[in-house]
Scaffold this motif. Structure first.
Motif, short mmCIF file in Angstrom:
data_model
loop_
_atom_site.label_atom_id
_atom_site.label_comp_id
_atom_site.label_asym_id
_atom_site.label_seq_id
_atom_site.Cartn_x
_atom_site.Cartn_y
_atom_site.Cartn_z
N LEU A 166 16.36 20.71 -58.01
CA LEU A 166 16.91 21.86 -59.18
C LEU A 166 18.33 21.77 -59.16
O LEU A 166 18.91 21.94 -59.93
N SER A 169 19.25 19.30 -61.61
CA SER A 169 18.74 19.32 -62.73
C SER A 169 20.06 20.13 -64.01
O SER A 169 20.15 21.21 -63.82
N LEU A 172 18.03 22.96 -66.38
CA LEU A 172 17.89 24.36 -66.09
C LEU A 172 19.09 24.98 -65.75
O LEU A 172 19.48 26.23 -66.26
N ALA A 215 19.82 27.19 -56.91
CA ALA A 215 18.56 26.03 -56.79
C ALA A 215 17.76 26.70 -55.57
O ALA A 215 16.67 26.42 -55.25
N GLY A 219 13.92 27.60 -55.36
CA GLY A 219 13.02 26.76 -54.67
C GLY A 219 12.42 27.46 -53.49
O GLY A 219 11.20 27.71 -53.23
#
Length: 252
Positions: A166, A169, A172, A215, A219
């Motif tokens: 994440l 990414s 996002l 993140a 997560g």
């Protein structure tokens, strides 16, 4: 170390090792904590407060002998959280307000009210996270039969792997600023947001640090609510449910 003399059967109900050498208890001496007649651990509960005090193989031996054991990978997360939020505060304030709200009075030694309240809020976050960690560990143990020591590693691996993905990414983070900010507002201490504001935090805190918070929050929230299986369909459903929750709080 005269283990049997210290941990004689019935003497110790809870053992919380918070110091000592790494691997102080290993497969060479762990048998001293096992009752020879019953094959059961003579210490019913162990909660590691020190890193690597008991080796992983020795932990598994103790758990299979009936000990309820929570390893450092899970129990020390509170320390990581509190230190991270302390660094976050120092990055978020400007020099003047940091001295006013986070530093003790040089003459009296008295801590500012903001600092005292911030400590309490950090403590509540640690308690919340510990509750989530425990509940998922317990759920996984019931479904897999694995030891807590093994499951702590599985849980940490799942959270870290997803958080790493994440953090890298761009979709996002960059493509949906409203969602990104909602995740950060949900993750950051309320007191800090009220005092400084999300706009100033976004300006002052390095992007890499904010991305790590973003993140890690996503997560851990996913793993604690959905389990360690991070398949794409489940994750998309998770993001959709988060957006609905944020919308209900007027964060989107």
């Amino acid at each position: 170390l005269k283990i049997k003399e210290i941990f004689g059967e019935g003497k110790v109900k809870l053992f919380v090792p918070c110091g000592g050498r790494p691997s102080a208890i290993d497969t060479n001496n762990v048998s001293a904590l096992i009752d020879e007649k019953t094959g059961q651990s003579i210490v019913p509960i162990i909660v590691e407060g020190a890193n690597l005090f008991i080796t992983q193989p020795a932990k598994i031996v103790l758990e299979k002998a009936g000990c309820v054991l929570f390893k450092d990978a899970s129990t020390n997360k509170g320390g990581v959280t509190s230190s991270s939020l302390e660094v976050l505060a120092s990055l978020s304030f400007d020099d003047e307000t940091f001295l006013r709200d986070m530093c003790a009075n040089v003459e009296t030694g008295e801590a500012p009210e903001f600092y005292k309240n911030y400590v309490k809020q950090v403590q509540s976050i640690v308690v919340r996270n510990a509750k989530n960690e425990f509940e998922m560990l317990w759920k996984l143990k019931e479904s897999t039969g694995k030891t807590f020591s093994e499951l702590s590693d599985d849980l940490s691996l799942a959270i870290n792997k997803l958080a790493d993905e994440l953090a890298s990414s761009e979709e996002l983070w960059n493509d949906d600023a409203a969602f990104r900010n909602a995740v950060l507002i949900d993750a950051l201490p309320e007191l800090l947001l009220k005092e400084i504001g999300i706009e100033n935090i976004l300006k002052r805190v390095p992007v890499a640090y904010l991305r790590a918070i973003f993140a890690t929050r996503l997560g851990s929230e996913y793993v604690y609510s959905r389990g360690i299986d991070a398949n794409p369909a489940k994750f998309l459903e998770f993001i959709s449910s988060l957006k609905k929750k944020f919308a209900s709080k007027n964060l989107l």
